[in-house]
Design a protein around this motif. Structure first.
Motif, PDB file in Angstrom:
ATOM      1  N   ARG A  18       0.831  -1.208   0.000  1.00 38.16           N
ATOM      2  CA  ARG A  18       0.000   0.000   0.000  1.00 38.16           C
ATOM      3  C   ARG A  18       0.865   1.259   0.000  1.00 38.16           C
ATOM      4  O   ARG A  18       0.668   2.187   0.772  1.00 38.16           O
ATOM      5  CB  ARG A  18      -0.970   0.030   1.179  1.00 38.16           C
ATOM      6  N   ARG A  51      -5.526   6.701   1.362  1.00 42.07           N
ATOM      7  CA  ARG A  51      -4.694   6.650   2.563  1.00 42.07           C
ATOM      8  C   ARG A  51      -4.303   5.196   2.798  1.00 42.07           C
ATOM      9  O   ARG A  51      -5.028   4.269   2.435  1.00 42.07           O
ATOM     10  CB  ARG A  51      -5.461   7.177   3.776  1.00 42.07           C
ATOM     11  N   ARG A  52      -3.190   4.997   3.433  1.00 42.86           N
ATOM     12  CA  ARG A  52      -2.678   3.632   3.630  1.00 42.86           C
ATOM     13  C   ARG A  52      -3.639   2.766   4.441  1.00 42.86           C
ATOM     14  O   ARG A  52      -3.716   1.551   4.255  1.00 42.86           O
ATOM     15  CB  ARG A  52      -1.313   3.704   4.317  1.00 42.86           C
ATOM     16  N   ASP A  53      -4.400   3.374   5.352  1.00 42.18           N
ATOM     17  CA  ASP A  53      -5.326   2.613   6.198  1.00 42.18           C
ATOM     18  C   ASP A  53      -6.733   2.503   5.596  1.00 42.18           C
ATOM     19  O   ASP A  53      -7.631   1.965   6.223  1.00 42.18           O
ATOM     20  CB  ASP A  53      -5.395   3.222   7.599  1.00 42.18           C
ATOM     21  N   ASP A  54      -6.925   2.979   4.376  1.00 35.46           N
ATOM     22  CA  ASP A  54      -8.232   2.933   3.707  1.00 35.46           C
ATOM     23  C   ASP A  54      -8.367   1.604   2.958  1.00 35.46           C
ATOM     24  O   ASP A  54      -8.058   1.505   1.770  1.00 35.46           O
ATOM     25  CB  ASP A  54      -8.358   4.120   2.755  1.00 35.46           C
ATOM     26  N   ALA A  55      -8.825   0.572   3.665  1.00 31.24           N
ATOM     27  CA  ALA A  55      -8.917  -0.771   3.077  1.00 31.24           C
ATOM     28  C   ALA A  55      -9.835  -0.794   1.858  1.00 31.24           C
ATOM     29  O   ALA A  55      -9.520  -1.437   0.848  1.00 31.24           O
ATOM     30  CB  ALA A  55      -9.393  -1.771   4.127  1.00 31.24           C
ATOM     31  N   TRP A  58      -8.108   0.848  -1.176  1.00 30.57           N
ATOM     32  CA  TRP A  58      -7.073  -0.003  -1.745  1.00 30.57           C
ATOM     33  C   TRP A  58      -7.668  -1.227  -2.432  1.00 30.57           C
ATOM     34  O   TRP A  58      -7.126  -1.719  -3.419  1.00 30.57           O
ATOM     35  CB  TRP A  58      -6.044  -0.392  -0.683  1.00 30.57           C
TER      36      TRP A  58
END
Length: 125
Positions: A18, A51-55, A58
């Motif tokens: 990610r 954002r990296r934490d936006d599952a 992604w």
């Protein structure tokens, strides 16, 4: 005439980490993720990186890039319509499976009801 500023870099994405790197695209050169040594995907200039934490974001990006849909554009209009939500992706995946429409074409069709009805739109980017 296009008045869009020339963008010097393209988003290169590592789906497993990610991560996104904005670097120049060079023809026939495979970029490697510095984190995992996996291949980077040239996703294009116009990508809005989740954002990296936006599952969910992604997941959507993963489906698009694995289907060959990128965010390259040649002018001011951008790369064309792309799904932004999991629901939009799932609707198009189901329509593609049901109608036999190529996945990249189904994912770039704005109205899922048009998928498989003979409406052909070449995916841009």
């Amino acid at each position: 005439m296009c008045r869009r500023a020339r963008n010097p870099g393209s988003h290169h994405v590592c789906l497993s980490c990610r991560l996104d790197f904005k670097i120049p695209s060079l023809p026939d050169q495979q970029r490697v993720c510095p984190n995992c040594a996996g291949g980077l995907i040239d996703a294009g200039h116009d990508l809005e990186v989740p954002r990296r934490d936006d599952a969910a974001g992604w997941f959507v990006l993963d489906v698009l890039l694995r289907a060959g849909v990128t965010f390259h554009s040649s002018c001011c209009d951008g790369p064309g319509w792309r799904p932004r939500t999991v629901r939009q992706v799932k609707e198009r995946l189901q329509a593609a499976e049901r109608t036999g429409t190529p996945l990249a074409q189904a994912l770039t069709t704005r109205d899922p009801d048009e998928i498989g009805r003979g409406v052909t739109r070449a995916p841009s980017g």
